[in-house]
Design a protein around this motif. Structure first.
Motif, mmCIF file in Angstrom:
data_model
loop_
_atom_site.group_PDB
_atom_site.id
_atom_site.type_symbol
_atom_site.label_atom_id
_atom_site.label_comp_id
_atom_site.label_asym_id
_atom_site.label_seq_id
_atom_site.Cartn_x
_atom_site.Cartn_y
_atom_site.Cartn_z
ATOM 1 N N GLN A 177 0.809 -1.222 0.000
ATOM 2 C CA GLN A 177 0.000 0.000 0.000
ATOM 3 C C GLN A 177 0.846 1.277 0.000
ATOM 4 O O GLN A 177 0.580 2.195 -0.794
ATOM 5 N N PRO A 178 1.881 1.395 0.842
ATOM 6 C CA PRO A 178 2.697 2.619 0.806
ATOM 7 C C PRO A 178 3.448 2.801 -0.519
ATOM 8 O O PRO A 178 3.651 3.934 -0.962
ATOM 9 N N LEU A 179 3.853 1.679 -1.141
ATOM 10 C CA LEU A 179 4.562 1.775 -2.414
ATOM 11 C C LEU A 179 3.651 2.286 -3.517
ATOM 12 O O LEU A 179 4.005 3.224 -4.260
ATOM 13 N N ILE A 180 2.479 1.674 -3.662
ATOM 14 C CA ILE A 180 1.599 2.031 -4.775
ATOM 15 C C ILE A 180 0.991 3.419 -4.579
ATOM 16 O O ILE A 180 0.584 4.068 -5.554
ATOM 17 N N ALA A 181 0.963 3.896 -3.331
ATOM 18 C CA ALA A 181 0.493 5.259 -3.077
ATOM 19 C C ALA A 181 1.389 6.283 -3.766
ATOM 20 O O ALA A 181 0.928 7.374 -4.141
ATOM 21 N N ASN A 182 2.659 5.938 -3.965
ATOM 22 C CA ASN A 182 3.583 6.836 -4.666
ATOM 23 C C ASN A 182 3.176 7.050 -6.115
ATOM 24 O O ASN A 182 3.602 8.022 -6.752
ATOM 25 N N GLN A 183 2.360 6.132 -6.662
ATOM 26 C CA GLN A 183 1.881 6.248 -8.046
ATOM 27 C C GLN A 183 0.461 6.813 -8.105
ATOM 28 O O GLN A 183 -0.175 6.788 -9.161
ATOM 29 N N GLY A 184 -0.037 7.289 -6.971
ATOM 30 C CA GLY A 184 -1.359 7.924 -6.947
ATOM 31 C C GLY A 184 -2.521 6.982 -6.713
ATOM 32 O O GLY A 184 -3.683 7.392 -6.814
ATOM 33 N N ASN B 238 5.103 -11.162 -22.047
ATOM 34 C CA ASN B 238 3.759 -11.068 -22.622
ATOM 35 C C ASN B 238 2.999 -12.397 -22.505
ATOM 36 O O ASN B 238 2.703 -13.057 -23.501
ATOM 37 N N THR B 239 2.671 -12.775 -21.258
ATOM 38 C CA THR B 239 1.951 -14.018 -21.010
ATOM 39 C C THR B 239 0.606 -13.721 -20.348
ATOM 40 O O THR B 239 0.418 -12.693 -19.716
ATOM 41 N N SER B 240 -0.311 -14.667 -20.487
ATOM 42 C CA SER B 240 -1.657 -14.499 -19.922
ATOM 43 C C SER B 240 -1.742 -14.999 -18.482
ATOM 44 O O SER B 240 -2.786 -14.843 -17.838
ATOM 45 N N VAL B 241 -0.672 -15.585 -17.989
ATOM 46 C CA VAL B 241 -0.635 -16.133 -16.632
ATOM 47 C C VAL B 241 0.694 -15.750 -15.990
ATOM 48 O O VAL B 241 1.749 -15.826 -16.631
ATOM 49 N N TRP B 242 0.652 -15.335 -14.727
ATOM 50 C CA TRP B 242 1.881 -15.105 -13.974
ATOM 51 C C TRP B 242 1.559 -15.101 -12.484
ATOM 52 O O TRP B 242 0.784 -14.285 -12.016
ATOM 53 N N HIS B 243 2.136 -16.051 -11.764
ATOM 54 C CA HIS B 243 1.864 -16.232 -10.344
ATOM 55 C C HIS B 243 3.037 -15.766 -9.487
ATOM 56 O O HIS B 243 4.197 -15.937 -9.854
ATOM 57 N N TRP B 244 2.693 -15.226 -8.326
ATOM 58 C CA TRP B 244 3.671 -15.021 -7.264
ATOM 59 C C TRP B 244 3.286 -15.918 -6.094
ATOM 60 O O TRP B 244 2.153 -15.849 -5.595
ATOM 61 N N ALA B 245 4.198 -16.785 -5.669
ATOM 62 C CA ALA B 245 3.925 -17.685 -4.550
ATOM 63 C C ALA B 245 4.196 -16.969 -3.232
ATOM 64 O O ALA B 245 5.154 -16.196 -3.114
ATOM 65 N N PHE B 246 3.334 -17.203 -2.244
ATOM 66 C CA PHE B 246 3.529 -16.634 -0.922
ATOM 67 C C PHE B 246 4.774 -17.240 -0.269
ATOM 68 O O PHE B 246 5.097 -18.408 -0.475
ATOM 69 N N LYS B 247 5.441 -16.435 0.529
ATOM 70 C CA LYS B 247 6.519 -16.934 1.378
ATOM 71 C C LYS B 247 5.916 -17.422 2.696
ATOM 72 O O LYS B 247 4.745 -17.207 2.990
ATOM 73 N N SER B 248 6.741 -18.062 3.497
ATOM 74 C CA SER B 248 6.207 -18.715 4.697
ATOM 75 C C SER B 248 6.013 -17.788 5.888
ATOM 76 O O SER B 248 5.403 -18.172 6.877
ATOM 77 N N ASN B 249 6.526 -16.552 5.800
ATOM 78 C CA ASN B 249 6.292 -15.607 6.898
ATOM 79 C C ASN B 249 6.081 -14.204 6.335
ATOM 80 O O ASN B 249 6.412 -13.921 5.176
ATOM 81 N N LYS B 250 5.544 -13.336 7.167
ATOM 82 C CA LYS B 250 5.127 -12.013 6.699
ATOM 83 C C LYS B 250 6.292 -11.180 6.192
ATOM 84 O O LYS B 250 6.184 -10.510 5.155
ATOM 85 N N ASP B 251 7.405 -11.184 6.908
ATOM 86 C CA ASP B 251 8.531 -10.347 6.495
ATOM 87 C C ASP B 251 9.088 -10.769 5.129
ATOM 88 O O ASP B 251 9.466 -9.913 4.317
ATOM 89 N N ASP B 252 9.134 -12.070 4.862
ATOM 90 C CA ASP B 252 9.640 -12.537 3.566
ATOM 91 C C ASP B 252 8.706 -12.148 2.423
ATOM 92 O O ASP B 252 9.142 -12.019 1.273
ATOM 93 N N ASN B 253 7.419 -11.951 2.722
ATOM 94 C CA ASN B 253 6.481 -11.555 1.677
ATOM 95 C C ASN B 253 6.666 -10.107 1.244
ATOM 96 O O ASN B 253 6.110 -9.691 0.227
ATOM 97 N N LYS B 254 7.451 -9.360 1.980
ATOM 98 C CA LYS B 254 7.816 -8.012 1.538
ATOM 99 C C LYS B 254 8.540 -8.092 0.200
ATOM 100 O O LYS B 254 8.304 -7.275 -0.697
ATOM 101 N N THR B 255 9.411 -9.112 0.059
ATOM 102 C CA THR B 255 10.148 -9.306 -1.197
ATOM 103 C C THR B 255 9.192 -9.614 -2.346
ATOM 104 O O THR B 255 9.384 -9.121 -3.468
ATOM 105 N N VAL B 256 8.170 -10.418 -2.082
ATOM 106 C CA VAL B 256 7.171 -10.751 -3.109
ATOM 107 C C VAL B 256 6.463 -9.486 -3.576
ATOM 108 O O VAL B 256 6.322 -9.232 -4.780
ATOM 109 N N LEU B 257 6.025 -8.675 -2.634
ATOM 110 C CA LEU B 257 5.270 -7.467 -2.984
ATOM 111 C C LEU B 257 6.158 -6.415 -3.634
ATOM 112 O O LEU B 257 5.688 -5.660 -4.493
ATOM 113 N N GLU B 258 7.410 -6.374 -3.273
ATOM 114 C CA GLU B 258 8.336 -5.463 -3.942
ATOM 115 C C GLU B 258 8.561 -5.888 -5.387
ATOM 116 O O GLU B 258 8.713 -5.031 -6.271
#
Length: 270
Positions: free
Chosen positions: A64-71, A140-160
């Motif tokens: 949320q704080p990151l995407i807020a930088n884009q309005g 240019n693909t119609s599918v692209w997944h991001w897998a969750f990490k096992s803890n909240k702090d590691d998911n920061k990398t996923v969202l980044e």
């Protein structure tokens, strides 16, 4: 870190181009990050230990704080912004069983009002009834997944990583709609039925219609017709009205009739 991968069967299956040479060049010049088309089974099993609810908390904390930088404003799985011409949406699309997410980019154009019986398409902030959409992907693909990490702090990398791809692919996708008149002026009767969900036509530059919007061809015909009329391109609007009437299919007449009635009235007034 720059992550490179070879062309595999998954990429060939879901890439909009079937040209291996073109796909190879795209992969060589692109940082694919930590996402996948099909997440390896062991990674997926581990990622499912982290729930959608847990990931939602991570989105609000890190993304949320990151995407807020884009309005963009919003929370949880839905974020949006608007300008004078359109609403722009970023929607997380998590697997219903947990474990990972995809991300959709959607655009809802202002000024276009649909027939009263199909008022649902007039809902300004409903991502379901947008005209255009694109699945977020580094290639240019119609599918692209991001897998969750096992803890909240590691998911920061996923969202980044998701945010990085939004900056590289998503923001330019949204920016093209600043020139919507130019985009729509390229579509003709001859090219209309060749437009497909999920791919931007390389010849015309026309971005793909949203799946919900394109399941029945009438809303998309009406959209281009109405835009032509509002921009005083009466000849094009007239031709699209005739084209729309000709597409009436009796088994679906009840659904399609609100559009053909508008087309018929337009032709009578011409």
């Amino acid at each position: 870190m720059f992550f490179k991968r070879k062309i595999d069967e998954d990429i060939l299956k879901y890439h909009f181009s079937k040209d291996k040479k073109l796909i190879g060049k795209e992969i060589e010049s692109t940082d694919l990050g930590i996402g996948w088309i099909n997440v390896p089974i062991e990674t997926w099993r581990k990622s499912k230990e982290f729930t959608n609810t847990d990931f939602k908390e991570c989105i609000n904390k890190y993304f949320q704080p990151l995407i807020a930088n884009q309005g963009f404003t919003g929370k949880d799985y839905k974020f949006y912004k608007e300008d004078d011409s359109a609403f722009y949406f970023i929607n997380f699309f998590p697997d219903r069983n947990g474990g990972g997410t995809q991300v959709d980019l959607l655009v809802k154009v202002k000024r276009i009002t649909y027939p009263p019986k199909h008022f649902k398409f007039n809902k300004s902030k409903s991502a379901k009834y947008c005209e255009f959409s694109k699945r977020l992907s580094p290639i240019n693909t119609s599918v692209w997944h991001w897998a969750f990490k096992s803890n909240k702090d590691d998911n920061k990398t996923v969202l980044e990583d998701i945010y990085r791809i939004i900056l590289e692919k998503g923001i330019p996708y949204f920016k093209q709609f600043e020139n919507l008149d130019s985009i729509l002026s390229k579509i003709t009767i001859e090219t209309f039925e060749n437009l497909k969900y999920g791919i931007q036509d390389p010849k015309t530059g026309f971005p793909s219609f949203h799946r919900e919007f394109y399941e029945d061809i009438f809303p998309s015909i009406y959209f281009v017709f109405k835009h032509a009329d509002l921009n005083d391109d009466k000849d094009k609007a007239f031709e699209l009205a005739k084209y729309g009437i000709g597409k009436l299919h009796k088994p679906y007449e009840k659904y399609q009739r609100p559009y053909t009635e508008e087309f018929e009235n337009y032709i009578k007034e011409k």
